[in-house]
Write a protein that holds these residues in place. Structure first.
Motif, PDB file in Angstrom:
ATOM      1  N   PRO A 179      -6.274  17.205  -0.629  1.00  0.00           N
ATOM      2  CA  PRO A 179      -4.963  16.566  -0.375  1.00  0.00           C
ATOM      3  C   PRO A 179      -3.779  17.443  -0.771  1.00  0.00           C
ATOM      4  O   PRO A 179      -2.778  17.493  -0.048  1.00  0.00           O
ATOM      5  CB  PRO A 179      -5.032  15.290  -1.231  1.00  0.00           C
ATOM      6  CG  PRO A 179      -6.485  14.998  -1.371  1.00  0.00           C
ATOM      7  CD  PRO A 179      -7.144  16.329  -1.443  1.00  0.00           C
ATOM      8  N   GLU A 180      -3.890  18.157  -1.888  1.00  0.00           N
ATOM      9  CA  GLU A 180      -2.804  19.034  -2.314  1.00  0.00           C
ATOM     10  C   GLU A 180      -2.617  20.196  -1.342  1.00  0.00           C
ATOM     11  O   GLU A 180      -1.497  20.569  -0.990  1.00  0.00           O
ATOM     12  CB  GLU A 180      -3.066  19.566  -3.728  1.00  0.00           C
ATOM     13  CG  GLU A 180      -2.841  18.561  -4.835  1.00  0.00           C
ATOM     14  CD  GLU A 180      -3.983  17.562  -4.961  1.00  0.00           C
ATOM     15  OE1 GLU A 180      -5.003  17.731  -4.260  1.00  0.00           O
ATOM     16  OE2 GLU A 180      -3.850  16.620  -5.770  1.00  0.00           O
ATOM     17  N   ARG A 212       1.314   4.568  -3.416  1.00  0.00           N
ATOM     18  CA  ARG A 212      -0.098   4.199  -3.281  1.00  0.00           C
ATOM     19  C   ARG A 212      -0.784   4.109  -4.645  1.00  0.00           C
ATOM     20  O   ARG A 212      -1.523   3.159  -4.915  1.00  0.00           O
ATOM     21  CB  ARG A 212      -0.806   5.243  -2.420  1.00  0.00           C
ATOM     22  CG  ARG A 212      -2.288   4.961  -2.233  1.00  0.00           C
ATOM     23  CD  ARG A 212      -2.974   6.133  -1.580  1.00  0.00           C
ATOM     24  NE  ARG A 212      -4.399   5.903  -1.456  1.00  0.00           N
ATOM     25  CZ  ARG A 212      -5.283   6.839  -1.149  1.00  0.00           C
ATOM     26  NH1 ARG A 212      -4.866   8.084  -0.941  1.00  0.00           N
ATOM     27  NH2 ARG A 212      -6.561   6.556  -1.061  1.00  0.00           N
ATOM     28  N   ASN A 213      -0.506   5.084  -5.509  1.00  0.00           N
ATOM     29  CA  ASN A 213      -1.116   5.041  -6.839  1.00  0.00           C
ATOM     30  C   ASN A 213      -0.574   3.894  -7.683  1.00  0.00           C
ATOM     31  O   ASN A 213      -1.295   3.327  -8.505  1.00  0.00           O
ATOM     32  CB  ASN A 213      -0.888   6.370  -7.558  1.00  0.00           C
ATOM     33  CG  ASN A 213      -1.624   7.516  -6.905  1.00  0.00           C
ATOM     34  OD1 ASN A 213      -2.670   7.323  -6.281  1.00  0.00           O
ATOM     35  ND2 ASN A 213      -1.092   8.716  -7.024  1.00  0.00           N
ATOM     36  N   GLN A 267       2.462   8.818  -1.753  1.00  0.00           N
ATOM     37  CA  GLN A 267       1.370   8.998  -2.706  1.00  0.00           C
ATOM     38  C   GLN A 267       1.660   8.288  -4.025  1.00  0.00           C
ATOM     39  O   GLN A 267       0.776   7.659  -4.620  1.00  0.00           O
ATOM     40  CB  GLN A 267       1.147  10.493  -2.944  1.00  0.00           C
ATOM     41  CG  GLN A 267      -0.093  10.808  -3.774  1.00  0.00           C
ATOM     42  CD  GLN A 267      -0.341  12.295  -3.874  1.00  0.00           C
ATOM     43  OE1 GLN A 267       0.447  13.091  -3.371  1.00  0.00           O
ATOM     44  NE2 GLN A 267      -1.423  12.681  -4.527  1.00  0.00           N
ATOM     45  N   SER A 272       5.145  12.624  -0.624  1.00  0.00           N
ATOM     46  CA  SER A 272       5.034  12.516  -2.082  1.00  0.00           C
ATOM     47  C   SER A 272       5.323  11.096  -2.548  1.00  0.00           C
ATOM     48  O   SER A 272       4.612  10.544  -3.395  1.00  0.00           O
ATOM     49  CB  SER A 272       5.995  13.502  -2.757  1.00  0.00           C
ATOM     50  OG  SER A 272       5.650  14.834  -2.443  1.00  0.00           O
TER      51      SER A 272
END
Length: 799
Positions: free
Chosen positions: A598-599, A632-633, A629, A626
């Motif tokens: 992913p990175e 989502r987390n 992400q 970003s």
């Protein structure tokens, strides 16, 4: 009452009994004090003036029988390791919080030395018997409180003090520290700290550092303005006049040097090109370009300042390292391609093809390759030689600096600028086709002209540049934060503490003031800050001296820069581009070794979108991915199913034992679910579906297409371990209530284990108000650990 054992008496005796011949204390007694206090545990409580008769005042072998009286005043006690952080003793005038009324004989806050602004109480009443309505001033009179007149100091303090200041005041009073308004003012104005502690021993290093940084980066500012931002070159110098000066007064990192950056300058250039494309003006409209530069800097500064006031300093953790590396590398590629055109002397051809100058990097590279036969040779030689000399000096410095630190003082870029300017003047390169800088002056022909960026006539430009300004503010603060954190260790002034919120305020004010003079946006840079620190700069005075040196350059040295070759300025920018790209391979190799796909994908997307389309699009895509992400987390609940380690009373996450399930046992008919985080609207959206998956499969790491693996009988009892639920908002409480209600309607018994804070916590109050406590069967279904809950399931099952 039966007597206690001798051992018990030996412990409690010295604290709670009196010598045989001593008179019992005659001081005031409290109704809530026990007749026979327990001696098993010593309790230390402190009043605001240490004037109570608690055991805290009796230290060592001091006789504890002497009570307070007018003839025997209680001594002040030095706080020690047994002293509590805050006095929480309420009632009878012993609780010292400034927000409550303390019915004591004297105002303890007024006795605090050096703190003139005392926060008033809510009612500010005087209960002192010596201030009563008694004619002779002795003893209480009518018992009615007498209203004291609030002073202007108290009124001001009541509006500016916060809970943290109340707590700080209590701690300062307890430990004998002067709690003064100047202490708080020094925190927000670091100049009050370092200016007071500054000594001439620092001046030599600060001056040499400022001279070195000016020699290396003042020519860079000219190049950034002229080649990247497409604004008058003097606007780049303005950034080294105002921004370092203001940051030196407000910034919290003494070694940080604020100035224009390649990324921000390139974004300003993108805004200028966009305005030209929209028909706001032409490519040669220097006044318009300078105005756009000031508007962008002013908006970016206002945004950063507002973020600091709103305490949004945590945003420096939002953008990930892959995003930063991908975007910085993309900027390096864009800059390198852009500078190839002036370095090869192809500017006259670009003027005939307007779309090329505003196109993507791929289009510019295609144009360069198609016109290699039209390269101006002398221009290419000057640019290439300058680039090679600077890179060689840079490598020599890197290799020799550990053994010979003095090489850091060599201003190689300044020497290249001076030498090439002299050669251009001596050999008249300008007449041979080499472009020179020419006359450096403001677009309005008035140096340091003040122009308010938010004039009504600028509203169209403000709307056009709002997105670019936001990107500059975000990227600038992120880069400044990284540089400040890297440089904040071993600072000479212990009273200055690095703060992300104060950094936002300092950078915001600096850019806003600079925008009023149409300077380039300026933020902290790690490269020049490292040079500043390596050459002796230890205090913000080096930033002030840098501002003065730049001012001297603007006032007296600009005529000598007339013959500075523009290919040399482009070579300086190419060196910056190389430094932006050179760390990318190391990060790519590191992520490949970790198999962090992913990175790597994020870096590739940002790089390709920037090169093939535009810088703004690449930045927008990177920020969007970003933030997605992060969201989502943040919204994904981290609930776990627990199993017991055989032979113990320990419970672990069952998903850690998927490879060896025999190392964990599950209790028949019970599902133990741990919620390790606060429940808010953000993370309760999928809580029901994830709980259902735990009921069906015993784990969240399976595809929901599988048929049910756990039987209904396995979920007769649901035990929630909520020790990690330190807070709940209304939405999270509502979802939890719906989950509990659904279980109860299905006949499932529900238990809660380890509610944080017990019945005094907000979590318990939210459960009580929402009806969850009544739904599960009352307070008996709230237990202190999972083992106790399991015992209760067995008892209720037998019943």
């Amino acid at each position: 009452m039966p007597s206690r054992p001798s051992s018990m008496r030996s412990i409690a005796g010295p604290l709670n009994s009196h010598p045989p011949n001593a008179q019992a204390p005659t001081g005031p007694t409290h109704d809530h004090a026990p007749a026979h206090p327990s001696g098993l545990r010593q309790s230390y409580t402190v009043s605001s003036s240490y004037s109570s008769t608690s055991d805290f005042e009796r230290d060592g072998d001091e006789d504890s029988s002497a009570g307070p009286s007018n003839d025997n005043p209680v001594r002040s006690v030095t706080p020690n390791e047994r002293t509590g952080l805050l006095s929480q003793e309420r009632g009878h005038g012993t609780f010292t919080d400034a927000r409550t009324t303390s019915p004591s004989n004297a105002s303890h806050a007024d006795s605090l030395p050096g703190f003139p602004f005392d926060a008033p109480t809510d009612t500010d009443l005087d209960f002192s018997p010596y201030n009563s309505e008694s004619p002779n001033g002795e003893g209480p009179a009518s018992g009615k409180p007498k209203h004291k007149r609030k002073s202007w100091k108290r009124q001001i303090s009541s509006h500016i003090t916060t809970q943290k200041m109340h707590t700080s005041r209590d701690l300062a009073r307890r430990h004998g520290v002067k709690d003064t308004p100047g202490m708080y003012l020094s925190y927000y104005l670091p100049v009050l700290v370092w200016a007071r502690e500054y000594s001439w021993s620092y001046f030599k290093g600060d001056f040499i550092a400022a001279l070195t940084v000016a020699g290396m980066y003042v020519p860079m500012a000219l190049s950034l303005a002229d080649n990247l931002a497409h604004v008058p070159a003097i606007n780049g110098l303005y950034s080294f006049v105002w921004n370092p000066l203001i940051y030196a007064l407000l910034g919290s990192c003494p070694a940080l040097i604020v100035g224009p950056e390649a990324a921000g300058s390139l974004l300003v250039g993108a805004a200028v090109k966009s305005s030209v494309d929209l028909g706001r003006g032409g490519d040669e409209d220097r006044v318009l370009h300078a105005k756009i530069c000031g508007i962008v800097a002013g908006i970016a500064g206002a945004m950063v300042f507002a973020a600091g006031v709103a305490r949004l300093g945590f945003l420096d953790s939002v953008l990930s390292r892959p995003f930063l590396r991908g975007f910085i590398s993309a900027i390096g590629v864009v800059i390198a391609v852009d500078q190839l055109i002036p370095e090869l002397g192809l500017n006259h051809l670009v003027a005939k093809h307007p779309g090329i100058g505003h196109g993507s990097s791929v289009e510019k590279l295609r144009f360069i390759l198609g016109n290699l036969d039209k390269v101006h040779k002398l221009t290419a030689v000057v640019a290439g030689t300058s680039f090679v000399v600077i890179m060689v000096c840079r490598e020599i410095k890197r290799r020799m600096q550990q053994r010979y630190p003095g090489v850091a003082y060599v201003p190689d870029r300044f020497l290249v600028v001076v030498l090439t300017s002299f050669l251009a003047y001596w050999f008249q390169w300008d007449k041979k086709g080499v472009a020179v800088l020419g006359t450096v002056e403001a677009a309005s022909h008035q140096t340091f002209k003040f122009r308010w960026p938010f004039q009504p006539s600028n509203m169209q430009l403000i709307r056009d540049t709002m997105g670019t300004s936001f990107l500059i503010a975000l990227l600038g603060f992120f880069e400044s934060s990284v540089a400040a954190k890297s440089l904040s260790s071993n600072e000479p002034f212990a009273g200055i503490q690095l703060s992300a919120n104060r950094e936002l305020v300092a950078l915001g004010v600096a850019n806003f003031v600079g925008g009023c003079f149409m300077s380039l946006p300026a933020f902290g840079g790690y490269g020049r800050s490292k040079v500043n620190k390596a050459t002796g700069g230890k205090t913000p005075m080096s930033s002030i001296l840098l501002s003065l040196l730049t001012l001297f350059t603007i006032l007296f040295l600009l005529p000598y820069l007339y013959y500075l070759p523009k290919p040399v300025l482009s070579a300086l920018i190419s060196v910056v581009a190389w430094s932006l790209i050179e760390e990318c391979p190391h990060d790519i190799t590191f992520f490949l070794r970790l198999r962090a796909w992913p990175e790597l994908a994020l870096m590739a997307i940002i790089l390709l979108s920037t090169i093939f389309f535009s810088l703004t699009l690449g930045m927008a895509i990177g920020v969007g991915l970003s933030l997605l992400q992060v969201i989502r987390n943040a919204t994904r609940p981290r609930i776990q199913i627990l199993g017991r380690i055989p032979g113990t009373n320990r419970f672990e996450n069952a998903e850690f034992f998927t490879d060896s399930p025999d190392r964990l046992e599950f209790i028949e008919g019970c599902l133990i679910v741990k919620i390790p985080e606060p429940l808010t609207f953000a993370n309760t959206g999928e809580l029901k579906s994830r709980l259902r998956r735990l009921e069906r499969y015993g784990t969240n790491e399976v595809h929901p297409a599988l048929p049910r693996l756990r039987q209904e009988d396995s979920n007769k009892n649901i035990i929630f371990d909520v020790h990690g639920v330190t807070s709940m908002d209304g939405s999270g409480t509502q979802v939890l209530e719906e989950i509990v209600r659904g279980y109860r309607e299905r006949g499932v018994r529900v238990f809660f284990s380890r509610v944080p804070g017990g019945k005094d916590s907000e979590v318990w109050k939210m459960m009580k108000r929402s009806g969850i406590v009544d739904l599960v069967g009352g307070e008996g279904h709230f237990v202190s650990d999972v083992g106790e809950a399991l015992k209760m399931t067995e008892v209720e099952q037998e019943e």
